[in-house]
Design a protein around this motif. Structure first.
Motif, PDB file in Angstrom:
ATOM      1  N   GLY A  47       6.454   8.273  -3.551  1.00  0.00           N
ATOM      2  CA  GLY A  47       5.387   7.286  -3.760  1.00  0.00           C
ATOM      3  C   GLY A  47       4.209   7.889  -4.511  1.00  0.00           C
ATOM      4  O   GLY A  47       3.682   7.292  -5.462  1.00  0.00           O
ATOM      5  N   GLU A  48       3.819   9.104  -4.100  1.00  0.00           N
ATOM      6  CA  GLU A  48       2.663   9.750  -4.754  1.00  0.00           C
ATOM      7  C   GLU A  48       2.990  10.117  -6.192  1.00  0.00           C
ATOM      8  O   GLU A  48       2.209   9.878  -7.108  1.00  0.00           O
ATOM      9  CB  GLU A  48       2.245  11.001  -3.964  1.00  0.00           C
ATOM     10  N   ALA A  49       4.187  10.677  -6.404  1.00  0.00           N
ATOM     11  CA  ALA A  49       4.547  11.129  -7.757  1.00  0.00           C
ATOM     12  C   ALA A  49       4.629   9.956  -8.732  1.00  0.00           C
ATOM     13  O   ALA A  49       4.236  10.054  -9.891  1.00  0.00           O
ATOM     14  CB  ALA A  49       5.884  11.865  -7.709  1.00  0.00           C
ATOM     15  N   LYS A  50       5.148   8.820  -8.270  1.00  0.00           N
ATOM     16  CA  LYS A  50       5.362   7.678  -9.173  1.00  0.00           C
ATOM     17  C   LYS A  50       4.251   6.646  -9.088  1.00  0.00           C
ATOM     18  O   LYS A  50       4.270   5.665  -9.835  1.00  0.00           O
ATOM     19  CB  LYS A  50       6.689   6.972  -8.812  1.00  0.00           C
ATOM     20  N   GLY A  51       3.332   6.810  -8.141  1.00  0.00           N
ATOM     21  CA  GLY A  51       2.296   5.789  -7.932  1.00  0.00           C
ATOM     22  C   GLY A  51       2.880   4.517  -7.333  1.00  0.00           C
ATOM     23  O   GLY A  51       2.412   3.415  -7.614  1.00  0.00           O
ATOM     24  N   TRP A  52       3.936   4.668  -6.510  1.00  0.00           N
ATOM     25  CA  TRP A  52       4.620   3.505  -5.957  1.00  0.00           C
ATOM     26  C   TRP A  52       4.093   3.141  -4.575  1.00  0.00           C
ATOM     27  O   TRP A  52       3.723   4.014  -3.781  1.00  0.00           O
ATOM     28  CB  TRP A  52       6.121   3.787  -5.817  1.00  0.00           C
ATOM     29  N   SER A  53       4.135   1.835  -4.284  1.00  0.00           N
ATOM     30  CA  SER A  53       3.829   1.342  -2.940  1.00  0.00           C
ATOM     31  C   SER A  53       5.024   1.609  -2.023  1.00  0.00           C
ATOM     32  O   SER A  53       6.126   1.948  -2.500  1.00  0.00           O
ATOM     33  CB  SER A  53       3.563  -0.160  -2.984  1.00  0.00           C
ATOM     34  N   LEU A  54       4.795   1.385  -0.719  1.00  0.00           N
ATOM     35  CA  LEU A  54       5.895   1.517   0.246  1.00  0.00           C
ATOM     36  C   LEU A  54       7.074   0.634  -0.168  1.00  0.00           C
ATOM     37  O   LEU A  54       8.231   1.066  -0.171  1.00  0.00           O
ATOM     38  CB  LEU A  54       5.388   1.129   1.643  1.00  0.00           C
ATOM     39  N   ARG A  55       6.768  -0.612  -0.551  1.00  0.00           N
ATOM     40  CA  ARG A  55       7.842  -1.544  -0.919  1.00  0.00           C
ATOM     41  C   ARG A  55       8.631  -1.027  -2.125  1.00  0.00           C
ATOM     42  O   ARG A  55       9.862  -1.119  -2.176  1.00  0.00           O
ATOM     43  CB  ARG A  55       7.218  -2.905  -1.224  1.00  0.00           C
ATOM     44  N   GLU A  56       7.904  -0.468  -3.091  1.00  0.00           N
ATOM     45  CA  GLU A  56       8.589   0.053  -4.289  1.00  0.00           C
ATOM     46  C   GLU A  56       9.468   1.256  -3.938  1.00  0.00           C
ATOM     47  O   GLU A  56      10.554   1.438  -4.509  1.00  0.00           O
ATOM     48  CB  GLU A  56       7.567   0.393  -5.370  1.00  0.00           C
TER      49      GLU A  56
ATOM     50  N   GLY B 228       0.833  -1.200   0.000  1.00  0.00           N
ATOM     51  CA  GLY B 228       0.000   0.000   0.000  1.00  0.00           C
ATOM     52  C   GLY B 228       0.870   1.253   0.000  1.00  0.00           C
ATOM     53  O   GLY B 228       2.096   1.163  -0.163  1.00  0.00           O
ATOM     54  N   PRO B 229       0.248   2.416   0.184  1.00  0.00           N
ATOM     55  CA  PRO B 229       1.023   3.670   0.119  1.00  0.00           C
ATOM     56  C   PRO B 229       1.975   3.841   1.300  1.00  0.00           C
ATOM     57  O   PRO B 229       1.836   3.192   2.337  1.00  0.00           O
ATOM     58  CB  PRO B 229      -0.065   4.752   0.149  1.00  0.00           C
ATOM     59  N   VAL B 230       2.923   4.749   1.139  1.00  0.00           N
ATOM     60  CA  VAL B 230       3.843   5.117   2.220  1.00  0.00           C
ATOM     61  C   VAL B 230       3.004   5.700   3.362  1.00  0.00           C
ATOM     62  O   VAL B 230       2.094   6.496   3.102  1.00  0.00           O
ATOM     63  CB  VAL B 230       4.862   6.166   1.701  1.00  0.00           C
TER      64      VAL B 230
END
Ligand SMILES: Cc1cc2nc3c(=O)[nH]c(=O)nc-3n(C[C@H](O)[C@H](O)[C@H](O)COP(=O)(O)O)c2cc1C
Length: 438
Positions: A343-352, A300-302
Motif C-alpha cells: 500500500g505504501e509503495a504504490k500509494g494504494w488504499s486497503l481496498r486497492e 484509507g491506508p492498510v
C-alpha cells in the motif's frame, strides 16, 4: 504436419467467491435450474471439455454471520449434474465430492450412475477439506487430522475403483479405513472409471494427483508460477509409472474482454471494483487481522496495527470460518506487513491492496489478445488449458464462447468438434483397464 498442442477448457459455474459480481444487472440466480442450463449449454456450444461445480458443505461465516458473498452456499452438485446430463450431450460433468465425510460405496454408486445417465461424461473432483468447522456438520466423534485426510482420500479412491471394477459383482475390501463386503449395485459404467480430478496444493496433494488423478485444478495460473507447478507435478508422474499426457493441468482463471486494449483494461478495472466492494474489502482484511474492522476506512491506508494471532484470539477461534483463505494466511503478521508495504509503495488504499492480492488470474484484452495469451501459456507448458470462471451468472461465458473460441480454433489449438463421446476421450486420456486386467 504435427498437430499443435490442444487446449482443454472447463467452465466453472461461479458461486460463493469474490469473482462473482452480484450487483451487475445481468446477474441471475445461482441456484435455479435455468442458470445451470444456460451455463452448461453455453460451455457445450464452446466445445468445452467439462462443466465444473465446486462444493461447500457448510455455509462460511464471518464474525458468526453469513457474509453476502456466501449466502447462496452450494447446492448438491451431483444432483445438478444429473439434471445437466439431460440437457447436454457432449460436455463432461465434473462434481466436487469430499473424501473425508463420505463413504466409498455411496460416492462410487452416485458417480457410476452419473456416468450412465450422461453416456460417459462424469468426473469426480476428490477434495479432502481442511477445516474442523465443516467437520462439525458431520462429526462422528472427532475430526480427521490433516495428515490422515490424504490417506483416507487415497484409500477411498482405490476402493471406489475396485467397486467400479466389480461390474456389479461382489467385493470384499479391508483397508485401514474401510472394512466392506457385499455386491456393488451398479454395473460397469461407460468410462469404466469416471475421470478423476484433484484440487489440493500441498506436497501430499501433488503426490496424490501424480499417483491417481486424470486432471488437476490449480490456482497457479500466472505464467511463471504455472510453468513451475506444471514441471513439478508432471515430473512426479514417472515414479508412479505414468506418462506426461496422463495428467492434465488446468489452472483457474477468469477473463475480461473489450473491443480495444484500453476498453478491456477499463472494463477490468470496473469489474475489479465491483468484485471487491468496500464491505468485501473489509471482510477480506478481517480474515487476515482476525478482528472486527468495521471502523476501518476501506478507502484509507492498510491498518498500521498487527493482526490478532492464534495465541491472543479472545474466544471462538478465527473470525472467519470455512474459508480456504484463512489457511493461506499462515503468518498473518507477515501478511499484514506485506499488505502495508505494498500500500505504501504504490500509494494504494486497503481496498486497492485487497484487489491486487485476492483476484483470480484474469486474462484481459481484446478477444485476439486473450486467445493469443491462452495459447501461449498452453504451448509454453504453463498449463494444458484452463478452468474458466466468468464473473456473471449465468451469461458470463457467452462472450468467451462467441468471440475467443473461434480465434483459438483458427490457431489450430482448439477443437472444432468433440473428438469422442466420453469425457475421457475428449480429454485425450487413455481408456481405463479394469484393475484385474492391468
Ligand atoms: C483450485 C482449487 C479449488 C478447490 N475447490 C474446492 C471445493 O470446491 N471444495 C472443497 O471442499 N475444497 C476445495 N479445494 C480444497 C482442496 O481440494 C483441498 O481439500 C485443500 O486444498 C487441502 O488440501 P491441500 O492441503 O493439498 O491444499 C480446492 C482447492 C483448490 C486449489
Amino acid at each position: 504436419m504435427t498437430q499443435k498442442k490442444q487446449i482443454h477448457l472447463a467452465a466453472h459455474f461461479p458461486g460463493v467467491n469474490n469473482t462473482t459480481v452480484w450487483s451487475d444487472p445481468a446477474s441471475g440466480s445461482h441456484i435455479e435450474f435455468e442458470s445451470f442450463r444456460h451455463f452448461a449449454q453455453s460451455a457445450e456450444r464452446g466445445l468445452f471439455d467439462f462443466l465444473f461445480l465446486a462444493e461447500g458443505l457448510r455455509l462460511r461465516e464471518q464474525g458468526g454471520k453469513i457474509y453476502d458473498l456466501d449466502v447462496m452456499g452450494r447446492p448438491d452438485n451431483v444432483s445438478i449434474l444429473q439434471a445437466m446430463a439431460a440437457v447436454t450431450s457432449h460436455i463432461g460433468l465434473a462434481g466436487t465430492v469430499n473424501s473425508t465425510f463420505n463413504e466409498p460405496l455411496d460416492v462410487a454408486r452416485k458417480l457410476a450412475s452419473l456416468d450412465f445417465l450422461s453416456g460417459g461424461r462424469a468426473a469426480w473432483n476428490v477434495v479432502t477439506s481442511w477445516d474442523e468447522f465443516t467437520g462439525e456438520n458431520f462429526r462422528r466423534g472427532g475430526y480427521l487430522p490433516k495428515e490422515k485426510r490424504y490417506l483416507r482420500a487415497q484409500e477411498m479412491l482405490d476402493v471406489a475403483k475396485q467397486l467400479w471394477d466389480t461390474d456389479g459383482g461382489e467385493f470384499d475390501i479391508h483397508t485401514d479405513q474401510f472394512d466392506i463386503t457385499g455386491r456393488f449395485p451398479v454395473p460397469r459404467s461407460p468410462q469404466g472409471h469416471p475421470v478423476i480430478i484433484q484440487a489440493g496444493d500441498s506436497e501430499e496433494g501433488r503426490e496424490f494427483a501424480a499417483a491417481s488423478a486424470d486432471a488437476i485444478f490449480t490456482r497457479h495460473a500466472e505464467k511463471q508460477a504455472g510453468m513451475e507447478f506444471y514441471a513439478d507435478v508432471k515430473g512426479r508422474l514417472a515414479a508412479h509409472g505414468r506418462r506426461h499426457e496422463d495428467l492434465k493441468i488446468l489452472p483457474a482463471a477468469t477473463f475480461v474482454l473489450g473491443d480495444t486494449e484500453d476498453e478491456a483494461a477499463e472494463n477490468a478495472r470496473q469489474v475489479q471494483y465491483q468484485q471487491v466492494s468496500p464491505a468485501t474489502a473489509i471482510a477480506f482484511a478481517e480474515q487476515v487481522w482476525n478482528r472486527d474492522l468495521s471502523d476501518v476506512d476501506p478507502d484509507g491506508p492498510v491498518p498500521s496495527f498487527d493482526p490478532k494471532t492464534e495465541d491472543d484470539v479472545d474466544s471462538g477461534g478465527h473470525i472467519s470460518k470455512g474459508r480456504a483463505s484463512v489457511r493461506q494466511y499462515r503468518d498473518p503478521v507477515a501478511t499484514a506487513r506485506e499488505w502495508r508495504e505494498l500500500g505504501e509503495a504504490k500509494g494504494w488504499s486497503l481496498r486497492e491492496v485487497v484487489i491486487a492480492k485476492n483476484g483470480r488470474h484474469t486474462f484481459v484484452g481484446t478477444p485476439q489478445r486473450v486467445a493469443d495469451t491462452i495459447d501461449d501459456f498452453v504451448q509454453s507448458n504453463a498449463s494444458d488449458g484452463f478452468v474458466l470462471v466468468p464473473h456473471i451468472t449465468p451469461g458470463g461465458m457467452d462472450p468467451f464462447v462467441d468471440q475467443v473460441v473461434p480465434l483459438l480454433q483458427e490457431k489450430g489449438s482448439f477443437r472444432t468438434s468433440y473428438e469422442g463421446t466420453t469425457l475421457r476421450e475428449n480429454l485425450g486420456l487413455a481408456p481405463v483397464r479394469a484393475l484385474s486386467q492391468s
